[in-house]
Design an enzyme around this catalytic site. Structure first.
Site, mmCIF file in Angstrom:
data_model
loop_
_atom_site.group_PDB
_atom_site.id
_atom_site.type_symbol
_atom_site.label_atom_id
_atom_site.label_comp_id
_atom_site.label_asym_id
_atom_site.label_seq_id
_atom_site.Cartn_x
_atom_site.Cartn_y
_atom_site.Cartn_z
ATOM 1 N N GLY A 66 0.647 -1.445 0.119
ATOM 2 C CA GLY A 66 -0.196 0.171 0.042
ATOM 3 C C GLY A 66 0.907 1.464 -0.037
ATOM 4 N N TYR A 78 -13.871 -2.585 10.884
ATOM 5 C CA TYR A 78 -12.464 -2.205 10.836
ATOM 6 C C TYR A 78 -11.772 -2.233 12.312
ATOM 7 C CZ TYR A 78 -8.605 1.603 10.092
ATOM 8 O OH TYR A 78 -7.477 2.149 9.684
ATOM 9 N N ALA A 110 -12.293 -4.582 14.361
ATOM 10 C CA ALA A 110 -12.129 -5.895 14.614
ATOM 11 C C ALA A 110 -10.653 -6.165 13.882
ATOM 12 C CB ALA A 110 -13.162 -6.938 14.188
ATOM 13 N N LYS A 121 -8.061 -4.320 12.845
ATOM 14 C CA LYS A 121 -6.893 -3.585 13.352
ATOM 15 C C LYS A 121 -6.707 -4.524 14.925
ATOM 16 C CE LYS A 121 -5.864 -1.096 9.954
ATOM 17 N NZ LYS A 121 -4.918 -1.512 9.140
#
Length: 245
Positions: A14, A153, A155, A157
């Site tokens: 990314g 999100y 969960a 992270k």
């Protein structure tokens, strides 16, 4: 303290925008050879060419096992190995839990959590062979605090944090460290959609009184990748201006 990564090989998933691009630029500016990934090969190559230093771009979908299996050998062939993995790629699909569709949940978990696992698994073997390595996963303070409308999100992270702690214990004896960086409110493309009113409300809760920058996150990543951090592993470093204190 200026960190020198001359001769080091770094992979940043990314790496075409935001935090990932800042991380890639920081490593390249400190002498490292870098491969960044993006969903699109042309875009990844184009962004890599814009970053000063020895930077290369390849396509990668971190949620897809076949894509991961193709990317890492290609990246290591370019780099001649891998000293540092920065698992940064991630997505959001923000909705209240009662409005979250199965695909919204699965896509976020598959990309943010499963993708981190797939990428880390690819570099463990060569790092064990060389008895050296740094793995840094970009998580979020949302993984520590939760946030309304971001159940998927949060969960994903939180899962990354648990994964980092477990992997760190598995590979510490091989001189490999595994850590996480948890950014708070950072000025990136991902946060650009937040309304000005919402942004002011969040920044009003930040003891530092402002949002952070991608460069500030990159500096923390570089420290954890350096020799100065050789005795730090399994840690989650918050870069949030005190928001999650």
């Amino acid at each position: 303290m200026k960190l020198d990564f001359t001769g080091k090989s770094v992979i940043v998933t990314g790496g075409t925008r935001g935090i990932g691009r800042a991380v890639a630029s920081a490593f390249a500016g400190s002498g490292a050879k870098v491969v960044i990934s993006g969903r699109n090969a042309e875009t990844a190559a184009s962004i890599a060419a814009e970053i000063d230093g020895d930077v290369h771009g390849l396509a990668l979908d971190i949620s897809d096992s076949a894509s991961v299996s193709e990317f890492f050998p290609a990246a290591q062939e370019i780099l001649g190995g891998v000293d540092v993995l920065v698992a940064n790629a991630g997505i959001t699909r923000d909705k209240l839990v009662m409005a979250t569709k199965d695909d919204d949940w699965d896509d976020v978990i598959s990309t943010n959590l499963r993708g981190t696992f797939l990428c880390a698994r690819e570099v463990i073997r060569p790092m064990i062979k060389s008895r050296s390595g740094r793995i840094i996963a970009i998580t979020s303070i949302i993984g520590l605090t939760g946030n309304p409308g971001q159940g998927n999100y949060a969960a994903s992270k939180a899962g990354v944090i648990g994964f980092v702690k477990s992997l760190a214990q598995e590979v510490a004896s091989r001189n490999i460290t595994v850590n996480a960086v948890a950014p708070g409110m950072i000025t990136t493309d991902m946060s650009a959609d937040i309304s000005e009113k919402a942004r002011e409300a969040i920044e009003g809760r930040i003891p530092a009184g402002r949002s952070g920058t991608p460069d500030e996150v990159a500096a923390s990543v570089m420290f954890l990748a350096s020799e100065q951090a050789s005795y730090i592993t399994g840690e989650t470093l918050r870069v949030d201006g005190g928001l999650a204190c």
